[in-house]
Motif scaffolding. Structure first.
Motif, short mmCIF file in Angstrom:
data_model
loop_
_atom_site.label_atom_id
_atom_site.label_comp_id
_atom_site.label_asym_id
_atom_site.label_seq_id
_atom_site.Cartn_x
_atom_site.Cartn_y
_atom_site.Cartn_z
N CYS A 1 -28.68 34.18 -61.41
CA CYS A 1 -28.68 33.32 -63.12
C CYS A 1 -28.12 32.74 -63.38
O CYS A 1 -26.70 32.83 -63.14
CB CYS A 1 -29.38 33.96 -64.22
N ASP B 1 -32.21 35.82 -67.89
CA ASP B 1 -32.36 34.25 -67.24
C ASP B 1 -31.03 34.30 -67.81
O ASP B 1 -30.81 32.96 -66.81
CB ASP B 1 -33.41 33.56 -68.77
N ASN C 1 -32.75 24.73 -72.30
CA ASN C 1 -32.48 26.27 -73.03
C ASN C 1 -31.02 26.41 -74.17
O ASN C 1 -30.65 27.13 -74.35
CB ASN C 1 -31.88 27.07 -71.46
N MET D 1 -36.51 33.21 -64.27
CA MET D 1 -35.75 32.00 -64.78
C MET D 1 -36.72 31.85 -65.65
O MET D 1 -37.66 31.34 -65.65
CB MET D 1 -35.25 30.59 -63.86
N ALA D 2 -36.33 30.87 -66.91
CA ALA D 2 -36.73 30.08 -67.84
C ALA D 2 -37.24 28.94 -67.83
O ALA D 2 -36.04 28.56 -67.51
CB ALA D 2 -36.01 30.21 -69.20
N GLU D 3 -38.40 28.83 -67.40
CA GLU D 3 -38.75 27.43 -66.78
C GLU D 3 -39.33 26.73 -68.16
O GLU D 3 -39.49 27.42 -69.50
CB GLU D 3 -39.77 28.03 -66.05
N TRP E 1 -31.78 22.97 -67.24
CA TRP E 1 -31.85 23.74 -67.63
C TRP E 1 -31.23 23.83 -69.29
O TRP E 1 -31.50 24.47 -70.12
CB TRP E 1 -30.59 24.71 -67.40
N ASP F 1 -35.97 35.88 -78.11
CA ASP F 1 -34.92 36.40 -76.98
C ASP F 1 -34.88 37.97 -77.01
O ASP F 1 -35.44 37.95 -78.47
CB ASP F 1 -33.65 36.08 -77.37
N ARG G 1 -37.06 34.89 -73.05
CA ARG G 1 -35.81 35.01 -72.35
C ARG G 1 -34.93 36.41 -72.37
O ARG G 1 -34.99 36.63 -73.53
CB ARG G 1 -34.90 33.76 -73.25
N ARG G 2 -34.66 36.47 -71.84
CA ARG G 2 -33.95 38.28 -71.30
C ARG G 2 -32.45 37.69 -71.32
O ARG G 2 -32.12 37.09 -70.26
CB ARG G 2 -34.18 38.94 -70.70
#
Lengths: 166, 166
Positions: free
Chosen positions: A151, A121, B31, A1-3, B27, A39, A9-10
């Motif tokens: 996710c 993500d 994001n 996961m994107a932190e 999050w 992205d 990011r996917r």
């Protein structure tokens, strides 16, 4: 996961024939995809499992090979049509790296598996799609994914006031 | 709803006592909140409806006024504690305009109503929260909101690998 601090990011977007799924994709392009993150948009289309007709007594009747081939061909055409439409939307609305993927199977399971397999993500999808009858018996695909995908899941409804929203 | 070219978004985040809801908030801050949009974060905490105990034979027993007051006071303290924690997270993780709102009632209905009332462009929430037993009988709050809120809904799960996540 994107932190915190991550810069890539996917974002997996599950697309189908419905207008709502195209609306979800355009919402994602307008509201989620950002220059801040590099992205990658992963467009996923899930074709239904191969057609097998089961009668009420439990006997399975297979379609003739010609019919099977015609159904298969039609399924491939629909998949390509949806992907083309989705890719066009991506190039119209944003400057984002796009990957496409067509899979076979039950959308519920395949979408969840693919978030894992493709390292997504974030999963974006419409709230409906994949047929009223199936949804009535099995519950909506989006509910299933919201519960089972690992996710974060973004569910985008098509507003009733915009009859032609992409 | 935010359309192409819109520059202001109102993001409603439903917070509760759970770690998952704080994870969903962080999050969102990492994001979703972006300089591109002048986002306002609306933090919503829903206190459960006033306590009424119903016995199995259907008779409702009301608690004494002292007990009611104590429950009420405890509920207010929890609400304030959650809001303080959420606001701290917002100032740590981003530079975003924050509004807070505490409401009473069934979280399912109140969250959906507030997305409408506060003109939210997006609802963000954890997938669980609001108690295991209630969820088992009534289905998850997030499922209900994903189906019934009119704006897009983002459901963020707390990953199992991060025991202390925000």
């Amino acid at each position: 996961m994107a932190e915190v601090g991550a810069e890539e990011r996917r974002v997996l977007v599950a697309v189908d024939e419905s207008e709502e799924s195209m609306h979800a994709l355009s919402w994602c392009l307008n509201n989620i995809v950002s220059d801040k993150f590099r992205d990658t948009l992963l467009l996923l289309y899930v074709k239904p499992p191969r057609a097998v007709s089961t009668a009420l007594d439990g006997t399975a009747y297979l379609f003739s090979s010609e019919v099977m081939l015609a159904i298969e061909r039609y399924g491939n055409e629909v998949a390509e049509f949806v992907m083309e439409k989705a890719k066009r939307l991506c190039s119209e609305l944003g400057d984002v790296k796009v990957e496409t993927r067509i899979e076979n199977g039950d959308a519920r399971d395949v979408i969840c598996q693919m978030t894992d397999k493709l390292g997504a993500d974030l999963l974006v999808m419409g709230s409906h799609g994949y047929g009223l009858i199936k949804r009535t018996f099995l519950g909506s695909v989006s509910n299933h994914c919201a519960q089972n995908a690992k996710c974060p899941v973004m569910i985008v409804k098509k507003p009733k006031s915009t009859p032609n929203g992409h």
